[in-house]
Design a protein around this motif. Structure first.
Motif, PDB file in Angstrom:
ATOM      1  N   TRP A  52      78.609  31.015  11.589  1.00  0.00           N
ATOM      2  CA  TRP A  52      79.097  30.007  12.394  1.00  0.00           C
ATOM      3  C   TRP A  52      78.573  29.358  13.864  1.00  0.00           C
ATOM      4  N   PHE A  53      79.517  28.558  14.185  1.00  0.00           N
ATOM      5  CA  PHE A  53      79.499  27.401  14.851  1.00  0.00           C
ATOM      6  C   PHE A  53      79.910  27.328  16.301  1.00  0.00           C
ATOM      7  N   LEU A  54      78.556  26.880  17.541  1.00  0.00           N
ATOM      8  CA  LEU A  54      78.740  27.269  18.614  1.00  0.00           C
ATOM      9  C   LEU A  54      79.352  25.602  19.288  1.00  0.00           C
ATOM     10  N   ALA A  71      71.321  28.517  20.203  1.00  0.00           N
ATOM     11  CA  ALA A  71      71.669  30.363  20.087  1.00  0.00           C
ATOM     12  C   ALA A  71      72.217  30.863  20.916  1.00  0.00           C
ATOM     13  N   ALA A  72      73.300  30.475  20.973  1.00  0.00           N
ATOM     14  CA  ALA A  72      73.990  31.356  22.494  1.00  0.00           C
ATOM     15  C   ALA A  72      74.314  32.563  22.632  1.00  0.00           C
ATOM     16  N   GLU A  73      74.611  33.138  24.162  1.00  0.00           N
ATOM     17  CA  GLU A  73      74.285  34.474  24.206  1.00  0.00           C
ATOM     18  C   GLU A  73      76.067  35.007  23.311  1.00  0.00           C
ATOM     19  N   PRO A  74      75.840  36.246  22.931  1.00  0.00           N
ATOM     20  CA  PRO A  74      77.042  36.640  22.544  1.00  0.00           C
ATOM     21  C   PRO A  74      77.824  37.502  22.809  1.00  0.00           C
ATOM     22  N   THR A  75      79.261  38.217  22.333  1.00  0.00           N
ATOM     23  CA  THR A  75      79.996  38.534  23.419  1.00  0.00           C
ATOM     24  C   THR A  75      80.470  40.297  22.770  1.00  0.00           C
ATOM     25  N   HIS A  76      80.451  41.089  22.987  1.00  0.00           N
ATOM     26  CA  HIS A  76      81.104  42.212  22.264  1.00  0.00           C
ATOM     27  C   HIS A  76      82.147  43.068  23.146  1.00  0.00           C
ATOM     28  N   VAL A  77      83.171  43.278  22.571  1.00  0.00           N
ATOM     29  CA  VAL A  77      84.299  44.534  23.276  1.00  0.00           C
ATOM     30  C   VAL A  77      84.423  45.292  22.095  1.00  0.00           C
TER      31      VAL A  77
END
Length: 202
Positions: free
Chosen positions: A114-116, A193-199
């Motif tokens: 993935w690219f952020l 390396a950014a913070e992930p998100t989860h739903v």
């Protein structure tokens, strides 16, 4: 933005671990030839697609607010509709999916880069010099209908990110409990390396 963090014990464990028997195979994610799962008049530009994956294992691709989320295999309808795992900044995934196969030849995990689009704190715009690359390791849904992200590897900070990602896939995916266990970074995590998100469903 987070500072460098070093997961030395994990890297030492990888260097001492015996070689695993799992193999890889690859497919391309072709979003131009997928089945749309949303009505044509859906507002907001959201996308939900069912795409061809590996043999009978479908790929479920979502995009909303310039952020993407992907699930693999026979995920339940609830997961297709309600799960969205991505990153805080705008992002997009590449199209080459690596499938990790178990001893029985069935896929147990995937790896996808993935690219952020990280934001420059001065200009408040996405910056090329701050652009991140992360390998996302996901569990292929099993008989429970649950599939999800199981771990992350910073592809810019680690000298052998693919090797680390394969170790995570081979050791974590099978027994990972979606919605309960925490998907964490493995190896070295750099500042892009950014913070992930989860739903997840309630």
């Amino acid at each position: 933005m987070k500072q460098f963090a070093y997961a030395i014990p994990f890297l030492l464990l990888l260097s001492m671990a015996p070689a695993l028997a799992n193999n890889s195979t690859y497919t391309d994610l072709d979003t131009d030839h997928c089945k749309s799962l949303l009505p044509e008049d859906t507002e907001g530009g959201s996308i939900s697609l069912q795409c061809k994956g590996l043999e009978d294992y479908a790929v479920y691709f979502k995009e909303g607010d310039l952020r993407q989320s992907i699930l693999y295999g026979p995920v339940s309808g609830t997961y297709v509709n309600d799960v969205f795992e991505s990153f805080e900044p705008f992002n997009n995934a590449t199209r080459k999916i690596e499938w990790r196969l178990g001893a029985d030849g069935k896929p147990v995990a995937t790896i996808l880069r993935w690219f952020l689009e990280n934001i420059d704190p001065v200009t408040y715009e996405p910056s090329l010099k701050l652009k991140g690359q992360v390998l996302v390791v996901s569990k292929v849904a099993d008989g429970t209908g649950q599939g999800c992200v199981v771990g992350y590897v910073d592809a810019l900070a680690n000298p052998e990110p693919n090797r680390v990602a394969r170790e995570v896939a081979d050791t974590r995916a099978k027994d990972f409990a979606c919605g309960k266990d925490t998907a964490a970074y493995h190896g070295i995590r750099g500042p892009t390396a950014a913070e992930p998100t989860h739903v997840f469903p309630d």
